[in-house]
Design a protein around this motif. Sequence first.
Motif, PDB file in Angstrom:
ATOM      1  N   ARG A  51      10.395  14.116 -23.164  1.00 36.84           N
ATOM      2  CA  ARG A  51      10.308  12.913 -22.322  1.00 36.84           C
ATOM      3  C   ARG A  51       9.898  11.683 -23.117  1.00 36.84           C
ATOM      4  O   ARG A  51      10.222  10.563 -22.737  1.00 36.84           O
ATOM      5  N   SER A  75      17.180  20.339 -15.160  1.00 39.10           N
ATOM      6  CA  SER A  75      17.366  18.917 -15.475  1.00 39.10           C
ATOM      7  C   SER A  75      18.702  18.665 -16.169  1.00 39.10           C
ATOM      8  O   SER A  75      19.345  17.639 -15.935  1.00 39.10           O
ATOM      9  N   ALA A  93       6.474  20.017 -13.649  1.00 39.22           N
ATOM     10  CA  ALA A  93       6.639  18.636 -14.110  1.00 39.22           C
ATOM     11  C   ALA A  93       6.125  17.649 -13.077  1.00 39.22           C
ATOM     12  O   ALA A  93       5.588  16.598 -13.421  1.00 39.22           O
ATOM     13  N   ALA A  94       6.273  17.977 -11.799  1.00 36.38           N
ATOM     14  CA  ALA A  94       5.804  17.080 -10.742  1.00 36.38           C
ATOM     15  C   ALA A  94       4.287  16.949 -10.760  1.00 36.38           C
ATOM     16  O   ALA A  94       3.747  15.912 -10.384  1.00 36.38           O
ATOM     17  N   CYS A 133       2.880  11.837 -16.058  1.00 33.90           N
ATOM     18  CA  CYS A 133       4.094  11.377 -16.731  1.00 33.90           C
ATOM     19  C   CYS A 133       3.825  10.056 -17.416  1.00 33.90           C
ATOM     20  O   CYS A 133       2.928   9.320 -17.012  1.00 33.90           O
ATOM     21  N   LEU A 176      13.653  15.116 -14.754  1.00 35.58           N
ATOM     22  CA  LEU A 176      12.527  15.601 -15.548  1.00 35.58           C
ATOM     23  C   LEU A 176      12.164  17.016 -15.121  1.00 35.58           C
ATOM     24  O   LEU A 176      12.005  17.290 -13.936  1.00 35.58           O
ATOM     25  N   CYS A 177      12.058  17.887 -16.098  1.00 37.23           N
ATOM     26  CA  CYS A 177      11.666  19.273 -15.872  1.00 37.23           C
ATOM     27  C   CYS A 177      10.715  19.657 -17.002  1.00 37.23           C
ATOM     28  O   CYS A 177      10.495  18.875 -17.919  1.00 37.23           O
ATOM     29  N   SER A 228       9.029  17.912 -20.226  1.00 32.20           N
ATOM     30  CA  SER A 228       7.667  17.583 -20.617  1.00 32.20           C
ATOM     31  C   SER A 228       7.224  18.475 -21.779  1.00 32.20           C
ATOM     32  O   SER A 228       6.402  18.078 -22.593  1.00 32.20           O
ATOM     33  N   THR A 285      11.755  14.545 -10.549  1.00 31.03           N
ATOM     34  CA  THR A 285      11.243  15.800 -11.091  1.00 31.03           C
ATOM     35  C   THR A 285      11.942  16.915 -10.329  1.00 31.03           C
ATOM     36  O   THR A 285      12.080  16.855  -9.104  1.00 31.03           O
ATOM     37  N   HIS A 344      10.268  13.846  -5.963  1.00 36.19           N
ATOM     38  CA  HIS A 344      10.237  15.239  -6.399  1.00 36.19           C
ATOM     39  C   HIS A 344      11.309  16.018  -5.645  1.00 36.19           C
ATOM     40  O   HIS A 344      11.294  16.068  -4.420  1.00 36.19           O
TER      41      HIS A 344
END
Length: 186
Positions: free
Chosen positions: A70, A19, A91-92, A96, A11-12, A41, A86, A107
Amino acid sequence: MSDPIYNVLFLCTGNSARSIIGEAIINLVGAGKFKGYSVGSHPKGAVHPYTMQLLKSLNYDTSFARSKDREEFAKPGAPEMDFVFTVCDDAANESCPIWPGQPMTAHWGVPDPAAVEGSEAEKHLAFADTYRMLNNRISIFVSLPMNKLDKLALQKSLDQIGRNQLALEKSLDEIGQVGRSLPKAG
């Protein structure tokens, strides 16, 4: 009885570089044991041209590469994830979606190569560095003895990969030895 194939999501924010690179790497080095996916995201809508150029130069199949939201993987019928990583700080820090199956998360922040300013050579070097960092982390991850680690030991390993790759590489033998004495994950 065959070993399970673990689904891994990277996930980015933009799903145009980091990603996508993570997805490509895990699908190659983890083939038969892991299946990679990537999302953003706030996806850019296209994969960064330098990402495509880098992966092609390393002989990766890039037919999978597209920028995805996502939400595509949070819908009913989407593949259930076992791991979500992530790879960017933005994104972290975002909220989410709740992933079905409650995957393990960590992460693994990597600087955004698409944000690098400078000469073409400096930009290409940034993408190569991103590849190197993710390849090292993913290579360590796929070598973990998944069937020998309990959830707590596995989560600790995932977090350590993101924080201090060198320390994890040095202790990988120790983790393997500890993993042999732990009950199988269940």
